[in-house]
Design a protein around this motif. Sequence first.
Motif, mmCIF file in Angstrom:
data_model
loop_
_atom_site.group_PDB
_atom_site.id
_atom_site.type_symbol
_atom_site.label_atom_id
_atom_site.label_comp_id
_atom_site.label_asym_id
_atom_site.label_seq_id
_atom_site.Cartn_x
_atom_site.Cartn_y
_atom_site.Cartn_z
ATOM 1 N N PHE A 63 0.838 -1.199 0.000
ATOM 2 C CA PHE A 63 0.000 0.000 0.000
ATOM 3 C C PHE A 63 0.878 1.257 0.000
ATOM 4 O O PHE A 63 0.637 2.202 -0.751
ATOM 5 C CB PHE A 63 -0.898 -0.042 1.243
ATOM 6 N N ALA A 64 1.922 1.240 0.837
ATOM 7 C CA ALA A 64 2.782 2.421 0.945
ATOM 8 C C ALA A 64 3.574 2.647 -0.343
ATOM 9 O O ALA A 64 3.669 3.774 -0.838
ATOM 10 C CB ALA A 64 3.733 2.263 2.137
ATOM 11 N N ILE A 65 4.132 1.582 -0.903
ATOM 12 C CA ILE A 65 4.907 1.733 -2.144
ATOM 13 C C ILE A 65 4.007 2.241 -3.261
ATOM 14 O O ILE A 65 4.319 3.224 -3.948
ATOM 15 C CB ILE A 65 5.550 0.389 -2.560
ATOM 16 N N ALA A 66 2.843 1.580 -3.419
ATOM 17 C CA ALA A 66 1.919 1.994 -4.481
ATOM 18 C C ALA A 66 1.518 3.446 -4.288
ATOM 19 O O ALA A 66 1.484 4.237 -5.237
ATOM 20 C CB ALA A 66 0.691 1.086 -4.475
ATOM 21 N N SER A 67 1.239 3.825 -3.048
ATOM 22 C CA SER A 67 0.790 5.188 -2.784
ATOM 23 C C SER A 67 1.907 6.192 -3.033
ATOM 24 O O SER A 67 1.664 7.277 -3.563
ATOM 25 C CB SER A 67 0.309 5.307 -1.335
ATOM 26 N N GLY A 68 3.123 5.824 -2.654
ATOM 27 C CA GLY A 68 4.252 6.719 -2.857
ATOM 28 C C GLY A 68 4.438 7.052 -4.326
ATOM 29 O O GLY A 68 4.549 8.225 -4.703
ATOM 30 N N PHE A 69 4.429 6.018 -5.174
ATOM 31 C CA PHE A 69 4.623 6.269 -6.600
ATOM 32 C C PHE A 69 3.415 6.976 -7.208
ATOM 33 O O PHE A 69 3.570 7.818 -8.090
ATOM 34 C CB PHE A 69 4.933 4.959 -7.329
#
Lengths: 317, 289
Positions: free
Chosen positions: A211-217
């Motif tokens: 969730f964090a990686i997807a949201s960051g990008f």
Amino acid sequence: MLKHLLWPIALVALVLLPHGLSFSQQEILVFLTINVLLVSTYRLLTLTGEWSLGHVVIMGVGAYASALYTKEFGVFVPVSMLLGGITAALIAILLSFPLFRMKGFYFLIGSFAAGEIIRLLWKRFRDPFGGAKGIKGIDPMPDFSIGIYDFDFFEPISYYYFAGTIVIFCLWILWRIEKSPVGLTFHAVHWQDKLAEASGVNLRAYRTLAFAIASGFAGIGGALMAHYVGTINPNSFDVEVMVFVLTWAIVGGTGTFYGPILGCVLLTVLNEIVLREMGFEQLRPLIYGAILIASILFLPNGLESIVQRFTRKEAKS
Amino acid sequence: MIELLAQTCLNAVYAASYISLVAVGLVLIFGVMGVINFAHGELFMAGAYAVVTFYADLHLPFLVAVALGLAFVGCLGLVMERALFRPLRDNPLGGLVASIGFLMILQALAVMGYGVRMEHIPPVTQEVIVFSDKVRLPLSRLFVIIAAIVLLGALWYFLKRTKFGWALRASAQDPEAAELQGISINQTARIAMFIGAGLAGIAGALTAPLVSVNPHMGHSVIVTAFIVIIVGGVGSLEGAVVASVVYAVVHTFVTTFYDGVIADIVGLSLMLLVLIVKPTGLFGSADRA
């Protein structure tokens, strides 16, 4: 031989592509580039089996954050984009505490609610978010030169090259993540959650990580958009946009890395070239809706299943 | 102060009445079909546009227009059941996605047919019941409240006292066992879909002269309905009614004493809180989810 040539040829084609297009088509190309990143991050999210309806709002978090960093603190634009992405990732981690207590349908509705709350906060608090009118006059990317090419960001071509480079870099990272042990664990979390948990995988931590990686990008994508368009408001990130992302992902299929990108590119081309040029602008939501229904009814695995059928046959013969 | 409270309570009762119609329809559809109908807000909108067409444009009597709206939206429900939900019965997410597609189609049709601007509907009655200087209830609102009570009462009777109602509840509880008893799943799905969609349509039709009718009005309706069914417990009809009242009271009071956006935020936060603390809702049972 052909395989080694494929990537350089694709790259050259991407570089040459905007020169054959009109000004407005070049602008669309910029948005398409950003949307490719958005829909790819969405796929990373779906790897762990959760379908979020708040992803576009998270992208908006990146856009708002980057715009505010430049406006309030005078942060240099590319740096603020990175910070925008980090902010989006941090907000996602914060949201994961309530949201990942839910699964499946509840997660869907919960993410929708969380997104709406963020959007309403932007709308309600004029300071610093600018209320319903949003933020205007966001600093553009400053022009620079790399010797062989002068980046003049008034031109969509320059921004296309700039955004394209960043997006390709981000896609490469996403690709590496997916092929790494971490990415394989994401798959395991989705398909074999009980087994994965029994093997000592912390499900919650991996869900949060995805969730964090997807949201960051996605946040970086939002920042790229904010500094190009120059103005953002809560309605730039409403459910309608989310439905478009969902349509791209479902029409393309989320089983492969290229599936959602394929859906995004094909539907954008259809939308912009066919519908806009032929004057069916008003019909756009209708046709998108019909495509969404048709693909869920008749092509539940997306366009990628067609591609796979062809490539498999080739491999056999 | 007392008068302000009394007036706010009246507003809350009015809000609760049409919200509960929408939410009960949504819950009924979910209970029998197992799909969350994202297009429910647009069914509400379709009901409102039925009144625009039959009452404001064609000058039919208001009640006839409402009845036509109910029938029209009910038939839309039948179309959805046959074309979308039945082929996608084994794919719960698929039904939801298809309903999103249907939502976009309905919205686009409304834009094409009527334009994006707000529709003006002549008021059915101007009469107002005056309780005191600051406490008053327009007759048209009272009418919505009465209609909601009558409709929900009729639905309750239908579900608990008639054979069709039993069949409906049976297939909601256990489709396979119901089918073994000779209950046609397709038949009950059709009935549930007609009633569920019809309730949304009639809510839209009844409130059409009182709200701003536009192609995008469904959004706030579906958000409200989601909050209500989550708080009430997905699949619980009684829960949906109770949650409608709770939500309407909270929302109306916060709107009166702060503002509408804060009220929306409070409502959504309430829903998130319920999702975190008790995902089955206040009245839901644990198994059906």
